[in-house]
Design an enzyme around this catalytic site. Structure first.
Site, PDB file in Angstrom:
ATOM      1  N   ASP A 396       0.739  -1.183   0.031  1.00  0.00           N
ATOM      2  CA  ASP A 396      -0.314   0.210  -0.133  1.00  0.00           C
ATOM      3  C   ASP A 396       0.878   1.021   0.097  1.00  0.00           C
ATOM      4  O   ASP A 396       2.518   1.128   0.167  1.00  0.00           O
ATOM      5  CB  ASP A 396      -0.987  -0.267   1.385  1.00  0.00           C
ATOM      6  N   GLU A 399       2.773   4.973  -4.096  1.00  0.00           N
ATOM      7  CA  GLU A 399       2.602   5.611  -5.528  1.00  0.00           C
ATOM      8  C   GLU A 399       3.716   5.932  -5.731  1.00  0.00           C
ATOM      9  O   GLU A 399       4.329   6.244  -6.597  1.00  0.00           O
ATOM     10  CB  GLU A 399       1.741   6.573  -4.957  1.00  0.00           C
ATOM     11  N   ASP A 471      -8.747   3.998  -2.296  1.00  0.00           N
ATOM     12  CA  ASP A 471      -9.880   3.753  -1.853  1.00  0.00           C
ATOM     13  C   ASP A 471     -10.852   4.162  -1.658  1.00  0.00           C
ATOM     14  O   ASP A 471     -11.752   5.804  -1.846  1.00  0.00           O
ATOM     15  CB  ASP A 471      -9.243   4.887  -0.138  1.00  0.00           C
TER      16      ASP A 471
HETATM   17  C1  GLC Z   1      -4.725   3.104   2.516  1.00  0.00           C
HETATM   18  C2  GLC Z   1      -5.219   1.890   2.097  1.00  0.00           C
HETATM   19  C3  GLC Z   1      -6.425   1.588   3.195  1.00  0.00           C
HETATM   20  C4  GLC Z   1      -6.229   0.556   4.488  1.00  0.00           C
HETATM   21  C5  GLC Z   1      -5.280   1.850   5.037  1.00  0.00           C
HETATM   22  C6  GLC Z   1      -4.840   2.070   6.211  1.00  0.00           C
HETATM   23  O1  GLC Z   1      -5.850   3.755   3.104  1.00  0.00           O
HETATM   24  O2  GLC Z   1      -5.503   2.409   0.989  1.00  0.00           O
HETATM   25  O3  GLC Z   1      -6.465  -0.380   1.932  1.00  0.00           O
HETATM   26  O4  GLC Z   1      -6.755   0.246   5.467  1.00  0.00           O
HETATM   27  O5  GLC Z   1      -4.423   2.554   4.093  1.00  0.00           O
HETATM   28  O6  GLC Z   1      -4.081   1.318   6.716  1.00  0.00           O
END
Ligand code: GLC
Length: 805
Positions: A396, A399, A471
């Protein structure tokens, strides 16, 4: 005094031809201000490289893994043009000035430069302008919001952390600069392989051209032609690679939340799935499993005994996927930071100082994943996870994201030794993190397949990871937009994708969750996830009716696993999408692009999925050409028609194309035990000739690469099914089969290998009736059944079988 402005002083286009030469697969043209290199990759793929000077021709690509094949082609010269001719394409290069057009071999125009501008520069920015063709549509470009047909819109590729993005926001997380143009009865693909920020305009704010533009670097694009969209995707993924077979468990239902902790919460979720008889294979650990959000650590109180926990979950049939964010907390004494710093593995400023930005752990350093040594280092750190039984990794914030969302452009990356600023490296960072995680997992798991999920990526990401759409929000429009995002990734070589079922931000109503989970069962990647501090969002959290609906559709997906796994196999061989936009098979049917129908898709080759908003009682659907069976009742639906459907909330509209074979098995509560399932169900839907390749392997190792797999071709004619003898030496877990023949009368005679066979019939259900609990208990409604469905049973053998009716 003001100077007199002369028109055309800013934009510099490729100019007049001077000379050319052909070496190997390459035609090189010198013009007065630039060099144009045209490389024949094969009969249908031509690469164009255009630069003002040698320096811009970097040549290195993270995306492309194919080399030009040594195919025959000819170059001919006329006074004012050159032609490159392959078996399939005719490329015309006008000389004065140098402009490019592409034709089929038969001379049909596919695509041409804007005569005046062709490829041009505005400062460092390079753009290729293509004349808009009459009625031209544009599809693909991967994870991009908006409609299926992108005509009239423009998009920017710059991977962006975009929390709770709007359904028209751009950019979001992932960049795949590849699109397909459609006009008349032709289609072609263009892949612009430049990792800088790029802009694609499909006739946006003008009626003259489409264009693709990069902030810097080389104009470097591949032109692809095949007679159909599937062929174009096949060639694009020949260039950029295809998925590997994922672990079978990763095709099961995955339950996530931000976050399950402490550990009894995880166990509780696992037990509830089993108690409630809702199949599931995966639970997630989001950022709270770590100690102070420090990557490669376990929180000492919340998860004191990770190994024992994983063992217990495994014994219940669950795998655990853990989140890995790239930011390494800047904290002397924390081993991942100390070691990374000492080895010089973090991204730096041009003066050599470590670059720091804030993410979950506070001030952090960022591994330079564009360097092999750093990727190896990261992979090795993962043993803290694999040692405890973890086989799934969720990348995650790659980017890369940091608070403020604007990393300074001057920071420097290795870019495989070539060097690059943030401008050049940003869009590939997430992909290289996923690669590092994939390679680390592969090494540490010693022959077992790891599952990697990523948010950011670039073309070729499919080689390393599945993708989810970040998200999203709990709303009907997001559910539909998410379907388009997944289908668009399917058009762009990323078959393994999905969105957060139920929506990440906000809270789903029971009606929305019911719709979304039924739809999600027909998504390649199937995961429910929700935001911290939001309501519970497990399938049982919305009341008993929604629980029933969830169970029904999750079970249906599990039963369809032999079909789905085979569809994934096809994706691994040809790059074909799993969720198939109707633009793949019905490219020239204008209805499929219209607003009400653009969300419909085929799940694999056969199942038509019609998404329905939760607020609708009636829904307008479009049936493309051909004949369709209602999955639940076998009622025939003719194609080339619009229909109003009654959208009862417990039913996801699903139709099967006449001329289809669906391979199913019994339901199971998880996929680690499929070997215990002995009966394959073969559902045959006569109507058109077709074939389907069944594929099976152990679902967990790489042994299939050395022959431990099996495939069998199922061929359907109007009144027979031929199952070829198996190839490959894997032994199927099936011991017997039941062939259901849809659409024939119960008294029909059926033969098996030319011997008449005992025929039975039953009232068959794909889903069970849903109880109505509210406000007074009513008995369940009439079950939806296929009445008197004919079947024959036989033993599964490895030889050929012919069923005739
Ligand atoms: C980001 C991710 C989400 C995750 C959050 C906390 O917003 O896209 O899926 O739950 O981070 O790690």
């Amino acid at each position: 005094m003001a100077h007199q402005h002369r028109k055309g002083t800013f934009n510099k286009s490729v100019s007049q031809y001077i000379s050319h030469q052909v070496t190997g697969q390459e035609l090189r043209i010198n013009t007065e201000n630039s060099q144009v290199r045209i490389i024949v990759y094969d009969h249908s793929v031509i690469r164009f490289r255009i630069a003002k000077n040698e320096e811009e021709h970097s040549g290195f690509s993270y995306a492309v893994i194919a080399e030009p094949s040594p195919v025959n082609f000819t170059v001919t010269e006329e006074a004012d043009c050159l032609f490159v001719l392959t078996d399939l394409l005719k490329i015309k290069i006008d000389k004065f000035p140098v402009r490019i057009s592409a034709f089929t071999k038969q001379g049909e125009l596919l695509n041409s430069d804007d005569k005046a501008f062709g490829t041009s520069w505005l400062g460092h920015e390079v753009t290729t302008y293509k004349k808009l063709q009459a009625g031209e549509r544009f599809i693909g470009l991967g994870e991009k919001t908006g409609g299926l047909d992108r005509r009239g819109k423009a998009y920017v590729n710059w991977n962006s952390d975009n929390f709770a993005y709007g359904v028209d926001d751009d950019p979001i997380y992932l960049s795949t600069p590849f699109y397909i143009g459609v006009h008349g009865h032709q289609n072609y693909g263009i892949f612009f392989d430049n990792s800088h920020k790029t802009t694609f305009s499909f006739g946006c704010s003008n009626d003259r051209f489409s264009y693709f533009q990069a902030e810097d670097g080389e104009m470097n694009y591949y032109f692809i032609w095949k007679p159909d969209v599937a062929g174009i995707i096949e060639r694009y993924t020949w260039l950029t690679g295809r998925i590997e077979m994922p672990p079978l468990w990763s095709l099961g239902f995955q339950q996530c939340r931000y976050s399950y902790y402490p550990y009894p919460e995880v166990l509780n979720a696992a037990r509830t799935f089993r108690e409630k008889d809702i199949p599931a294979d995966v639970l997630y650990l989001d950022i709270h499993y770590m100690d102070a959000y420090k990557v490669f650590t376990w929180h000492p109180e919340r998860f004191p005994h990770p190994e024992a926990l994983m063992k217990e979950l495994k014994s219940m049939g669950f795998n655990v996927v853990v989140i890995l964010d790239p930011g390494v907390k800047k904290e002397p004494g924390y081993s991942a930071y100390d070691d990374g710093k000492e080895k010089g593995h973090f991204v730096k400023y041009p003066d050599g100082a470590e670059f720091n930005a804030q993410v979950w752990p506070g001030w952090s350093a960022f591994p330079d994943f564009t360097k092999e040594e750093v990727r190896d280092w990261w992979g090795k750190q993962m043993n803290v996870l694999t040692n405890n039984g973890i086989e799934g990794f969720w990348n995650d914030m790659n980017e890369p994201a940091a608070w403020g969302q604007h990393l300074p452009d001057l920071i420097e990356f290795d870019y495989e030794g070539e060097g690059g600023t943030h401008k050049k490296s940003h869009n590939v960072y997430g992909m290289q993190m996923a690669r590092s995680t994939y390679e680390g997992g592969k090494t540490l798991l010693q022959g077992k397949r790891a599952f990697v999920l990523t948010r950011a990526g670039y073309s070729g990401i499919q080689r390393y990871a599945a993708v989810w759409t970040g998200d999203n929000v709990s709303s009907d429009e997001h559910m539909l937009a998410g379907t388009r995002l997944v289908n668009s990734m399917g058009l762009t070589g990323i078959p393994f994708a999905g969105n957060d079922v139920g929506g990440f931000a906000g809270e789903a109503t029971p009606e929305l969750f019911a719709r979304w989970i039924a739809l999600g069962a027909f998504s390649p990647f199937f995961r429910s996830h929700s935001m911290v501090n939001s309501r519970d969002s497990e399938p049982w959290s919305f009341g008993e009716e929604v629980e029933d609906i969830s169970r029904n559709y999750i079970k249906l997906r599990y039963r369809l696993m032999p079909y789905l796994y085979s569809v994934f196999f096809e994706a691994s061989q040809t790059g074909m999408a799993v969720s198939r936009s109707l633009a793949i098979d019905y490219t020239f049917d204008s209805n499929i692009y219209s607003d009400p129908y653009q969300n419909q898709y085929l799940f694999g080759p056969s199942i038509l999925v019609i998404p329905v908003e939760s607020t609708r009682e009636l829904h307008k659907a479009y049936f493309p050409e051909g004949t369709w069976y209602n999955l639940y009742t076998d009622k025939i639906q003719h194609g080339n028609r619009e229909e109003i459907l009654i959208a009862s909330k417990e039913l996801q509209p699903l139709y099967v194309k006449a001329g289809s074979i669906l391979l199913m098995q019994q339901s199971s509560d998880h996929l680690l035990n499929v070997k215990e399932l002995e009966r394959m169900e073969i559902h045959v839907y006569p109507g058109a000739e077709t074939s389907f390749v069944y594929y099976e392997d152990d679902g967990e190792t790489y042994d299939y690469k050395t022959g431990s797999s099996l495939s069998r071709t199922f061929e359907l004619k109007s009144n027979s099914l031929r199952i070829s003898a198996q190839t490959g030496n894997y032994h199927s877990h099936f011991k017997n089969c039941r062939v259901f023949i849809h659409g024939i009368k119960p008294d029909s005679a059926v033969s098996l290998n030319a011997m008449s066979s005992d025929v039975e019939s039953i009232d068959y259900r794909f889903v069970e009736p849903v109880s109505d609990f509210d406000p007074y208990h009513k008995p369940p409604g009439e079950p939806l059944e296929v009445k008197d469905l004919v079947y024959v049973d036989f033993k599964w053998s490895e030889g050929e079988v012919v069923v005739h009716w």
